[in-house]
Motif scaffolding. Sequence first.
Motif, PDB file in Angstrom:
ATOM      1  N   ASP A  26       0.308  -1.514  -0.395  1.00 26.07           N
ATOM      2  CA  ASP A  26      -0.141   0.023   0.229  1.00 26.07           C
ATOM      3  C   ASP A  26       0.947   1.409  -0.256  1.00 26.07           C
ATOM      4  OD1 ASP A  26      -2.595  -1.380   0.322  1.00 26.07           O
ATOM      5  OD2 ASP A  26      -2.319  -1.064   2.241  1.00 26.07           O
ATOM      6  N   GLY A  27       0.207   2.246  -0.642  1.00 29.30           N
ATOM      7  CA  GLY A  27       1.319   2.802  -0.126  1.00 29.30           C
ATOM      8  C   GLY A  27       2.020   3.673  -1.963  1.00 29.30           C
ATOM      9  N   LEU A  28       2.516   2.789  -2.890  1.00 31.04           N
ATOM     10  CA  LEU A  28       3.273   2.124  -3.898  1.00 31.04           C
ATOM     11  C   LEU A  28       2.440   2.014  -5.236  1.00 31.04           C
ATOM     12  CD1 LEU A  28       6.189  -0.015  -3.063  1.00 31.04           C
ATOM     13  CD2 LEU A  28       5.990   2.787  -2.700  1.00 31.04           C
ATOM     14  N   ALA A  29       3.020   2.870  -6.335  1.00 27.96           N
ATOM     15  CA  ALA A  29       1.896   3.383  -7.126  1.00 27.96           C
ATOM     16  C   ALA A  29       2.520   1.561  -8.284  1.00 27.96           C
ATOM     17  CB  ALA A  29       1.945   4.870  -8.563  1.00 27.96           C
ATOM     18  N   PRO A  62       7.154  11.151  -9.623  1.00 26.73           N
ATOM     19  CA  PRO A  62       7.972  10.799  -8.790  1.00 26.73           C
ATOM     20  C   PRO A  62       7.978  12.059  -7.850  1.00 26.73           C
ATOM     21  CG  PRO A  62       9.992  10.561 -10.034  1.00 26.73           C
ATOM     22  CD  PRO A  62       8.555  10.961 -10.909  1.00 26.73           C
ATOM     23  N   ALA A  63       6.987  11.679  -6.169  1.00 23.74           N
ATOM     24  CA  ALA A  63       6.320  12.238  -5.854  1.00 23.74           C
ATOM     25  C   ALA A  63       8.113  13.299  -5.126  1.00 23.74           C
ATOM     26  CB  ALA A  63       6.125  11.526  -3.912  1.00 23.74           C
ATOM     27  N   SER A  64       8.908  12.912  -5.114  1.00 21.88           N
ATOM     28  CA  SER A  64       9.872  13.612  -4.774  1.00 21.88           C
ATOM     29  C   SER A  64      10.068  15.294  -5.535  1.00 21.88           C
ATOM     30  CB  SER A  64      11.549  13.115  -4.779  1.00 21.88           C
ATOM     31  OG  SER A  64      11.951  12.473  -5.601  1.00 21.88           O
ATOM     32  N   LEU A  65       9.538  15.107  -6.743  1.00 24.18           N
ATOM     33  CA  LEU A  65       9.800  16.112  -7.597  1.00 24.18           C
ATOM     34  C   LEU A  65       8.432  17.683  -7.384  1.00 24.18           C
ATOM     35  CD1 LEU A  65      10.467  14.345 -11.044  1.00 24.18           C
ATOM     36  CD2 LEU A  65      11.944  15.734  -9.831  1.00 24.18           C
ATOM     37  N   PRO A  66       9.085  18.143  -8.372  1.00 24.99           N
ATOM     38  CA  PRO A  66       7.852  19.654  -7.693  1.00 24.99           C
ATOM     39  C   PRO A  66       6.946  18.869  -9.324  1.00 24.99           C
ATOM     40  CG  PRO A  66       9.929  20.699  -8.097  1.00 24.99           C
ATOM     41  CD  PRO A  66      10.200  19.239  -8.461  1.00 24.99           C
ATOM     42  N   ALA A  67       5.504  19.526  -8.406  1.00 20.68           N
ATOM     43  CA  ALA A  67       4.219  19.051  -9.047  1.00 20.68           C
ATOM     44  C   ALA A  67       3.626  20.367 -10.052  1.00 20.68           C
ATOM     45  CB  ALA A  67       2.991  19.690  -7.861  1.00 20.68           C
ATOM     46  N   THR A  68       4.373  21.644 -10.108  1.00 14.82           N
ATOM     47  CA  THR A  68       4.549  22.471 -11.106  1.00 14.82           C
ATOM     48  C   THR A  68       5.698  22.143 -11.479  1.00 14.82           C
ATOM     49  OG1 THR A  68       5.381  24.093  -9.589  1.00 14.82           O
ATOM     50  CG2 THR A  68       3.225  24.185 -10.052  1.00 14.82           C
ATOM     51  N   GLY A  69       7.078  21.423 -11.643  1.00 12.89           N
ATOM     52  CA  GLY A  69       8.208  21.495 -12.321  1.00 12.89           C
ATOM     53  C   GLY A  69       8.157  20.706 -13.694  1.00 12.89           C
ATOM     54  N   VAL A  88       7.882   9.573 -15.401  1.00  8.19           N
ATOM     55  CA  VAL A  88       8.944  10.637 -15.302  1.00  8.19           C
ATOM     56  C   VAL A  88       9.078   9.733 -14.336  1.00  8.19           C
ATOM     57  CG1 VAL A  88       9.991  11.879 -14.608  1.00  8.19           C
ATOM     58  CG2 VAL A  88       8.218  12.468 -16.267  1.00  8.19           C
ATOM     59  N   VAL A  89      10.634   9.680 -14.687  1.00 12.25           N
ATOM     60  CA  VAL A  89      12.115   8.221 -13.541  1.00 12.25           C
ATOM     61  C   VAL A  89      12.811   9.154 -13.264  1.00 12.25           C
ATOM     62  CG1 VAL A  89      10.875   6.230 -14.219  1.00 12.25           C
ATOM     63  CG2 VAL A  89      12.590   6.883 -15.289  1.00 12.25           C
ATOM     64  N   THR A  90      13.028   9.211 -12.453  1.00 13.95           N
ATOM     65  CA  THR A  90      14.139   9.717 -11.320  1.00 13.95           C
ATOM     66  C   THR A  90      15.926   9.161 -11.249  1.00 13.95           C
ATOM     67  OG1 THR A  90      13.901   9.753  -9.403  1.00 13.95           O
ATOM     68  CG2 THR A  90      12.760  11.239 -10.239  1.00 13.95           C
ATOM     69  N   GLY A 144       6.741   2.761  -7.453  1.00  8.50           N
ATOM     70  CA  GLY A 144       7.793   3.875  -6.380  1.00  8.50           C
ATOM     71  C   GLY A 144       6.561   4.782  -6.015  1.00  8.50           C
ATOM     72  N   ASP A 145       6.906   5.479  -5.262  1.00 11.67           N
ATOM     73  CA  ASP A 145       6.364   6.632  -4.568  1.00 11.67           C
ATOM     74  C   ASP A 145       6.239   8.054  -6.083  1.00 11.67           C
ATOM     75  OD1 ASP A 145       4.609   8.325  -3.329  1.00 11.67           O
ATOM     76  OD2 ASP A 145       6.888   8.814  -1.664  1.00 11.67           O
ATOM     77  N   TYR A 146       4.460   7.792  -6.458  1.00 15.86           N
ATOM     78  CA  TYR A 146       4.773   8.687  -7.726  1.00 15.86           C
ATOM     79  C   TYR A 146       3.417   9.669  -7.559  1.00 15.86           C
ATOM     80  CZ  TYR A 146       8.429   6.678 -10.879  1.00 15.86           C
ATOM     81  OH  TYR A 146       9.343   6.141 -11.163  1.00 15.86           O
ATOM     82  N   ARG A 147       3.538  10.675  -8.019  1.00 16.67           N
ATOM     83  CA  ARG A 147       2.425  11.315  -8.152  1.00 16.67           C
ATOM     84  C   ARG A 147       1.458  10.924  -8.928  1.00 16.67           C
ATOM     85  NH1 ARG A 147       4.673  15.835  -8.339  1.00 16.67           N
ATOM     86  NH2 ARG A 147       5.154  15.878  -6.298  1.00 16.67           N
ATOM     87  N   VAL A 148       0.080  10.681  -8.853  1.00 17.30           N
ATOM     88  CA  VAL A 148      -0.163   9.725 -10.395  1.00 17.30           C
ATOM     89  C   VAL A 148      -1.104  10.813 -10.959  1.00 17.30           C
ATOM     90  CG1 VAL A 148      -1.389   8.228 -11.296  1.00 17.30           C
ATOM     91  CG2 VAL A 148       0.582   7.258 -10.098  1.00 17.30           C
TER      92      VAL A 148
END
Length: 469
Positions: A194-197, A253-260, A292-294, A234-238
């Motif tokens: 749970d919590g991972l995409a 990835p959730a680690s990246l800015p939402a408006t990047g 996108v992957v980092t 992983g931990d992604y903003r979907v």
Amino acid sequence: MRRTRRRIRPALAVAVVAALVFAACTDGDERGGFRPGAVDVGDPYVPGAGNGGYDVAGYRLAVRYDPATDRLSGRAALTATATTGLSRFNLDLAGLDVSRVAVDGRPAGSGRDGDELVVTPRDGLSPGARFTVEVDYAGVPAAKADGQLGSGGFLHTADGAIALGQPWSAATWFPVNDHPSDKATYDVEVTVPDGLAALSNGVPGERTSADGWTTWRWAERAPMASYLSTLVIGDYRVHSGTHAGRPMVTAVPASLPATGPEAASLARTGEIADFLASRFGPYPFDSYGGVVVTDARIGYALETQSRPVYGPGFFRGGRPNPGVVAHELAHQWFGNSVALSRWSDIWLNEGFATYAEWLWEEHDGGRTAQRTFELEYAATDWSRPSVDPGRSRLFGAAVYKRGALAVHALRRTVGDDAFFRILRTWTTERRDGNATTDDLIALAERVAGKPLRPLFDAWLVGGSAPALP
């Protein structure tokens, strides 16, 4: 995929190699007229990849992955048709342990030969027989060294995993006929904590959770080459929405800015796809998207079907990069819907996708395609061919840029009306199939109503700069 005078002839050598491989593998194992399927499709660019004797129609994959242990377990169910009488057949599978194999619901014999799973059904399979294969497997998946793009296949990451690569990757996480000449549909279930995409190809299905685990479901109903399958965990903003009445799924990835710049680039996916459709014909799949992957090991972007994956290097400038999105989306027509029959014709993928970048740049207010053509023409090394470039130059400049120059030279020669009719006819008539350079030349000559082989010879494989049309 995008990375940070000889005459074109049909590849008779490929067919000869395939025949020799099949003959070699059949010795000593004939049962009632049935023989082993070939252990290799005979493509010299990917020795050992693919298998013969059958054609896969569809894969149903159910996998479970735990990032804490890097352990993957799965069940693969393949539906296929025998193309010859088979006493046994092979599937490509790298490194994972197999606990059960069944053919048409009955236990089957199995063995391993390197990265091959050898399956022996209880009874021979007659030519034309439709059959199912189930394989239960598990283990710690590993990447496969490629030599050009680094490691392709299943990569463990800090928060999950990425299954990605060209010209191969699929066999590192499921049993498969791993060559683009055998396209199939895919249904994929991926269970993760749970919590991972868990992102894959095609249309998203119902998502369910139980006992701390979530199952993500995906369906790609259009035939897909195996290297175009992907799995990103992983931990992604979907972000899930729709475009032109079809699902649109993008993720950063959730680690990246939402408006990047990454999110801003993916946000133009629908707009760019619509522009390309106006040039190439209707978008060929049931869903859109991008991921996108980092992970720095992913030094490329790949056109994974309906949902391209973009490595971090394309956004290091801090600005959106719609050009790479245009390149990977163009592959949905050129490379995915119309796929390769053999890797020596990879320019059919990359030349057209590179040209799509030129078209998009002009449409988006930048340099014209004609000006880009002039600059690239002056900078090209004409000693490097686009067709049959050699294994070490599978992703070289001749494949991408010289290929794009040939596309524009065709446009200059036949005129815009005939040129775009050629492209739309190609993507319509060859949709969901495979093709070669010779197929393209024949179609272009038919649509344009004039001989074009000398033009293609000069621009794709000639050893000196061709005359400008």
